[in-house]
Write a protein that holds these residues in place. Structure first.
Motif, PDB file in Angstrom:
ATOM      1  N   VAL A 154      -9.201  -1.813 -13.457  1.00  0.00           N
ATOM      2  CA  VAL A 154      -8.702  -0.308 -12.933  1.00  0.00           C
ATOM      3  C   VAL A 154      -7.089  -0.249 -13.167  1.00  0.00           C
ATOM      4  N   TYR A 155      -6.470  -1.114 -13.102  1.00  0.00           N
ATOM      5  CA  TYR A 155      -4.837  -1.144 -13.117  1.00  0.00           C
ATOM      6  C   TYR A 155      -4.564  -1.258 -14.514  1.00  0.00           C
ATOM      7  N   GLU A 156      -4.684  -2.527 -15.190  1.00  0.00           N
ATOM      8  CA  GLU A 156      -4.089  -2.715 -16.441  1.00  0.00           C
ATOM      9  C   GLU A 156      -4.916  -1.724 -17.749  1.00  0.00           C
ATOM     10  N   ASN A 174      -5.365   6.398  -9.755  1.00  0.00           N
ATOM     11  CA  ASN A 174      -4.500   5.976  -9.020  1.00  0.00           C
ATOM     12  C   ASN A 174      -3.808   4.882  -9.728  1.00  0.00           C
ATOM     13  N   GLU A 175      -4.476   3.974 -10.007  1.00  0.00           N
ATOM     14  CA  GLU A 175      -4.014   2.652 -10.457  1.00  0.00           C
ATOM     15  C   GLU A 175      -3.319   2.493 -11.560  1.00  0.00           C
ATOM     16  N   GLY A 176      -4.254   3.260 -12.556  1.00  0.00           N
ATOM     17  CA  GLY A 176      -3.650   3.177 -14.081  1.00  0.00           C
ATOM     18  C   GLY A 176      -2.594   3.947 -14.152  1.00  0.00           C
ATOM     19  N   PHE A 177      -2.394   4.994 -13.472  1.00  0.00           N
ATOM     20  CA  PHE A 177      -1.196   5.832 -13.616  1.00  0.00           C
ATOM     21  C   PHE A 177       0.293   4.890 -12.918  1.00  0.00           C
ATOM     22  N   ALA A 178      -0.087   4.298 -11.806  1.00  0.00           N
ATOM     23  CA  ALA A 178       0.901   3.659 -11.040  1.00  0.00           C
ATOM     24  C   ALA A 178       1.505   2.623 -11.875  1.00  0.00           C
ATOM     25  N   THR A 179       0.346   1.832 -12.691  1.00  0.00           N
ATOM     26  CA  THR A 179       0.829   0.531 -13.258  1.00  0.00           C
ATOM     27  C   THR A 179       1.456   1.164 -14.579  1.00  0.00           C
ATOM     28  N   VAL A 223       5.338   5.732  -7.167  1.00  0.00           N
ATOM     29  CA  VAL A 223       4.732   6.777  -8.230  1.00  0.00           C
ATOM     30  C   VAL A 223       3.383   7.102  -7.467  1.00  0.00           C
ATOM     31  N   HIS A 224       2.658   6.356  -6.929  1.00  0.00           N
ATOM     32  CA  HIS A 224       1.730   6.699  -6.083  1.00  0.00           C
ATOM     33  C   HIS A 224       1.707   8.058  -5.258  1.00  0.00           C
ATOM     34  N   GLN A 225       2.795   8.332  -4.909  1.00  0.00           N
ATOM     35  CA  GLN A 225       3.057   9.691  -4.098  1.00  0.00           C
ATOM     36  C   GLN A 225       2.594  10.519  -5.034  1.00  0.00           C
ATOM     37  N   VAL A 279       8.636   0.884  -7.759  1.00  0.00           N
ATOM     38  CA  VAL A 279       8.136   2.155  -8.514  1.00  0.00           C
ATOM     39  C   VAL A 279       6.621   2.115  -8.556  1.00  0.00           C
ATOM     40  N   HIS A 280       5.855   1.015  -8.550  1.00  0.00           N
ATOM     41  CA  HIS A 280       4.306   1.475  -8.579  1.00  0.00           C
ATOM     42  C   HIS A 280       4.076   2.156  -7.133  1.00  0.00           C
ATOM     43  N   GLU A 281       4.272   1.719  -6.176  1.00  0.00           N
ATOM     44  CA  GLU A 281       4.138   2.428  -4.816  1.00  0.00           C
ATOM     45  C   GLU A 281       4.735   3.838  -4.735  1.00  0.00           C
ATOM     46  N   LEU A 291       0.706  -1.138  -0.002  1.00  0.00           N
ATOM     47  CA  LEU A 291       0.047  -0.064  -0.058  1.00  0.00           C
ATOM     48  C   LEU A 291       0.972   1.385  -0.167  1.00  0.00           C
ATOM     49  N   GLU A 292       0.420   2.214  -0.803  1.00  0.00           N
ATOM     50  CA  GLU A 292       1.192   3.533  -0.909  1.00  0.00           C
ATOM     51  C   GLU A 292       1.057   4.376   0.210  1.00  0.00           C
ATOM     52  N   THR A 293       1.351   3.900   1.333  1.00  0.00           N
ATOM     53  CA  THR A 293       1.085   4.958   2.472  1.00  0.00           C
ATOM     54  C   THR A 293       2.086   5.963   2.259  1.00  0.00           C
TER      55      THR A 293
END
Ligand code: TRP
Ligand code: ZN
Length: 477
Positions: free
Chosen positions: A406-408, A345-350, A326-328, A322-324, A304-306
């Motif tokens: 949501v992700y891919e 969130n998830e599309g961008f981090a992916t 970039v969620h920042q 990288v994923h977590e 989780l991108e806490t």
């Protein structure tokens, strides 16, 4: 004219109805004296979590003081909530799931309160609050915080670990360990003081300002000044190896469960490299420190991108790191207005993972896009098909907000934009979006409007209709 007539006019039907409503409200929440303000809402009508968050006020700062005893799993907490009333308020709600509330004060005076529903804590200040007023609510509470099972079956809330506990809050778990306005639309700064048995560490968001050890207890004071959505607030209590370093101008604070130290050292050493790479693409990092928290695999079920330092279940691979991180930028700084906007969130981090691989000798984003489109990306056919289950911007239910579309497919939307505008404009969009909405909130319409504004000669309607909102796999162009 109004005053003259109203004195002698009979009470209109609507006013009589209003009086009945007020009397009924008095029966329900109690009235002493006249009701001037109204009660703030018990939710902000999120399409998936309608009772999450509350209406009528905006929190600016949380001051949490938490005393935790891992042996008994007991948490004794005090939450000082600084907020601004957005309307006249006779009462307002906080979200708190489980726990016993000992007292509530508003502006230094005892306030009445009651609990209802799954997680509503209704507070009735002695005096009504006027719209625009700042106020401070102090809630004292204690108990054994709950583990919350999400609509998708995963566990969040306050998770006991082998040697302590871990707070995970996406989407609604933070209400298990502190009262607040638990919806991503209301971000705030935090001071979090955690008091634990000596020998344990307490790691949280922002920067460690104070650490004292006295009388068998260790007290940690964490502060974050930038806005934080409550779902990315964490506290990790336990035995951790702490490593401090720097990534350029930024302090890095890494906490690793001793079991995971050997396996994660190499990847965690790459945090400065990942941060530099990410700043090149997405612009200046929006926060004032970075790092990671690595738990044992069976203590946290997922990453989780806490804020400032993401949580990992065991040593992450570099793509997950990288994923977590970039969620920042996308998620924590630019935060969804509602849980329907999760793909932002998830599309961008992916997509960031795809870019990382593209830049590091792996598959290009185009390769990944093609493989997903052709069904060759996942090993199992069911997983390949699931990419097309629903449109990224319209998950069918709360249970599906962390699914593959949501992700891919979210990342595929971004790739379609890249194909349409070319690399230069596309990377400008990624960066500009993070800058324009920095420390704010946004929804899908805000994003599509931003893209259209940035490339006014392009027609994106086909991409939005087919890729963002359309059902099933879009036709091959
Ligand atoms: N945001 C996490 C990630 O991708 C995953 C996650 C954890 C999640 N809990 C969730 C996504 C709840 C949606 C809802 O790194
Ligand atoms: Zn993610």
């Amino acid at each position: 004219m109004v005053s003259r007539r109203s004195r002698i006019a009979p009470m209109p039907r609507s006013a009589r109805f209003g009086l009945v409503v007020v009397l009924l409200a008095c029966l329900l929440v109690g009235c002493d004296g006249g009701v001037e303000g109204v009660a703030g809402g018990s939710g902000v009508r999120d399409p998936y979590f309608p009772k999450a968050g509350n209406g009528g006020y905006d929190v600016t700062h949380y001051g949490l003081t938490l005393d935790y005893e891992p042996k008994s799993r007991r948490l004794v907490g005090e939450a000082e909530i600084r907020a601004r009333a957005e309307q006249d308020l006779s009462a307002f709600n906080l979200d708190l799931k489980g726990m016993d509330v000992r007292s509530v004060e508003v502006d230094g005076e005892p306030a009445r309160f009651n609990r209802s529903g799954d997680h509503e804590l209704t507070v009735r200040p002695r005096r009504d609050l006027d719209g625009g007023d700042s106020f401070v609510a102090v809630v004292r509470y204690e108990g054994v915080p709950e583990v919350v099972t999400d609509p998708d079956g995963s566990e969040e809330g306050w998770l006991p670990t082998e040697d302590g506990a871990l707070g995970l809050g996406e989407p609604t778990g933070s209400m298990a360990w502190f009262p607040g306005n638990h919806h991503p639309s209301d971000k705030a700064s935090y001071d979090i003081v955690v008091d634990v048995p000596e020998g344990l560490e307490a790691v949280s968001v922002g920067e460690l300002r104070k650490r004292t050890v006295k009388g068998g207890r260790a007290v940690f004071g964490w502060r974050v000044s930038e806005p934080v959505a409550s779902y990315v607030v964490t506290v990790a209590v336990g035995e951790f190896e702490i490593r401090r370093s720097r990534a350029g101008r930024l302090p890095v604070y890494v906490a690793v469960d001793p079991d995971q130290a050997a396996d994660s050292a190499e990847v965690l050493d790459r945090i400065p490299e990942v941060m530099e790479w990410a700043e090149d693409y997405f612009g200046p990092y929006p926060f004032s420190s970075t790092g990671a928290i690595v738990e044992r695999e069976d203590d946290a079920g997922y990453a989780l991108e806490t804020q400032n330092r993401p949580v990992f279940p065991g040593a992450p691979g570099v793509e997950l790191l990288v994923h977590e991180l970039v969620h920042q930028w996308y998620g924590n700084s630019v935060t969804p207005k509602s849980w329907r906007d999760m793909w932002l969130n998830e599309g961008f981090a992916t997509y960031a993972e795809w870019l990382w691989n593209e830049d590091h000798g792996g598959d290009s984003a185009q390769d990944v896009f093609d493989a997903l489109y052709d069904g060759d990306y996942f090993e199992k056919e069911a997983e390949s098909d699931a990419v097309w289950d629903f449109p990224p911007a319209r998950p069918p239910s709360a249970a599906r907000i962390s699914d593959s579309p949501v992700y891919e497919r979210g990342a595929m939307v971004l790739h379609k934009v890249r194909q349409a505008v070319g690399d230069e404009v596309f990377f400008g969009i990624l960066r500009g979006w993070a800058a324009e909405r920095r420390h704010g909130n946004a929804d899908t319409d805000d994003f599509t409007a931003y893209v259209e504004k940035t490339a006014p000669d392009e027609d994106f309607s086909g991409i939005w209709d087919d890729w963002l909102y359309g059902k099933g796999r879009p036709a091959r162009p």
